[in-house]
Enzyme design. Sequence first.
Site: not given
Length: 369
Positions: A80, A180, A184
Amino acid sequence: MELFSYLEQYGYEQVVFCHDRASGLRAIIAIHDTTLGPALGGCRMWTYASEEDALLDALRLARGMTYKAAAAGLNLGGGKTVVIGNPKTDKSEALFRALGRYIQSLGGRYITAEDVGTDVRDMDLIHLETDYVTGVSQAYGSSGNPSPMTALGVFRGLQATARQVFGTDDVAGRTVAIQGLGSVGFALAQLLHEHGARLIVTDINQEALARAKSELDAEVVAPADILSVPCDILAPCALGGVLNDDTIPKLRCQAIAGSANNQLADDRHGDLLHERGILYAPDFVINAGGLINVADELEGYHPERARKKVEGIYEIMRNLYDLAQREGIPSHRAANRLAEQRIETMRQVRSSFIRGEKSALGRKGDGRG
Ligand code: NAD
């Protein structure tokens, strides 16, 4: 923080501090483990409160990527980047090109991608200096928006979860509560609706709710109620940390399968779910569709091949639940074990000498030609 003891404790390989006076770049690249292949992980840009916070974030996220790639069956390790700065005001061509040069200097040990605070334009700038970047513009052969693939993976993982709990992966007539309806969540809701599931949904965005109601016949509840509505499967697709001491006693579902990252506030909450008899689909396994999709770019993006690999999340979840059952352990612990076992086994398998050995990425040698 004692940096080297931390690296030793969790088995990190390398941490690179990148500074460029001309562009003002201050970035940290953390490479956790490259046993399976080059470390792939996004580049996060954030106004960290301290340099130590930035370092810890890079380390924690890099290690998470090792587990995610390993569990997804990818030939990739974990890494990362964090760039210290305000993504709204501190971006420049020079900054990302300077970062691209640091990534290039690692010779393919680390491959970057978009993350919080960075986007496709930033990846294109990095790409001017290095090939070790994914998520560039589609004109350069990128895989595009990962969310539909993430949703497909979550759907297949949810089916594997349903099979484990209800004996069938047919979701027709099952009630799924989705927290949500973003990129997605909405795509997942569409797939579930197509397969005959009944939907209960929430969001803070009224437009998404109206669409779900009219297009998907979804029942809408207030954000505060979604975690306690009676349902078969709960799908957290918004925030992290939603499974915690306050929420777990209120849950009225039999399983949890959603896309949100870091759903468990703490590892022990996975144990609590197990004790309550609620099956938890480990987030980093079920939401790996986007990573699987972007990783396909490394071999020249092929949408159908990527889709097949994403669908493989079904089998991965089945193996994971088998392991959990066999060993009598909670599913989140089985997920970690699955990842660790794969890394360890491959470390041993690949320890023998072969002249001109293929790279972990296969045909292309070092992955990016
Ligand atoms: P998104 O920002 O498009 O969607 C999040 C949705 O959650 C939004 O519609 C937002 O209004 C809603 N929301 C925010 N706070 C809420 C609340 N308190 N109650 C109810 N709804 C709320 O994000 P996304 O790309 O759909 O990702 C969703 C989750 O999945 C995130 O945790 C993300 O890290 C994770 N994830 C996404 C991908 C991907 O490919 N996009 C991949 C892996 C993991």
